[in-house]
Scaffold this active site. Structure first.
Site, PDB file in Angstrom:
ATOM      1  N   CYS A 170     -46.067  12.356  84.245  1.00 23.72           N
ATOM      2  CA  CYS A 170     -47.473  12.474  84.666  1.00 23.72           C
ATOM      3  C   CYS A 170     -47.594  13.449  85.832  1.00 23.72           C
ATOM      4  O   CYS A 170     -48.500  14.288  85.857  1.00 23.72           O
ATOM      5  CB  CYS A 170     -48.031  11.116  85.092  1.00 23.72           C
ATOM      6  SG  CYS A 170     -48.055   9.873  83.791  1.00 23.72           S
ATOM      7  N   CYS A 175     -45.151   7.752  87.509  1.00 21.73           N
ATOM      8  CA  CYS A 175     -44.740   8.388  86.251  1.00 21.73           C
ATOM      9  C   CYS A 175     -44.339   9.849  86.482  1.00 21.73           C
ATOM     10  O   CYS A 175     -45.187  10.689  86.790  1.00 21.73           O
ATOM     11  CB  CYS A 175     -45.896   8.276  85.253  1.00 21.73           C
ATOM     12  SG  CYS A 175     -45.723   9.274  83.777  1.00 21.73           S
TER      13      CYS A 175
END
Length: 124
Positions: free
Chosen positions: A33, A30
């Site tokens: 993230c 991600c």
């Protein structure tokens, strides 16, 4: 304080055993993230009285499902076992600091009273 890796085996213990816990649900693939990780780590170093935990949503799918996590990163702030904040998306550093300031300002005795009243109403 460095962040703590949370799993289904230690999640409840960490949340119930600490006054304030901030949890970041993330995954290695991600991009947002990875961008949020330094912000989260920096906040953990500035607020050593708060536990900052990370949950790898790929490895801990059961735990992510418990909180109905549909997109990551997803941040949950617990104070005295009560969720005060839950939001998907990477927060900027000031956004995370704002959440922490607001959480510190909340009178938890009143929150616990309101939660108890809601639970009593639901049982009727």
């Amino acid at each position: 304080m460095a962040t703590v890796e949370l799993t289904k085996d230690n999640f409840d213990q960490v949340v119930t055993g600490n006054q304030m816990v901030v949890v970041d649900f993330w995954a290695p693939w991600c991009g947002p993230c990875r961008g949020f990780a330094p912000v989260f780590e920096s906040a953990s170093e500035m607020h050593q009285d708060i536990v900052f935990g990370k949950v790898n949503a790929d490895q801990e799918q059961e735990l992510a499902a418990t909180f109905n996590i549909r997109s990551i990163p997803f941040v949950i702030f617990f104070s005295e076992k009560v969720i005060l904040f839950a939001q998907s998306g990477a927060l900027p550093a000031e956004g995370l600091e704002s959440v922490i300031r607001q959480a510190r300002a909340i009178e938890m005795a009143q929150v616990h009273k309101e939660v108890a009243e809601q639970q009593a109403q639901q049982q009727q």
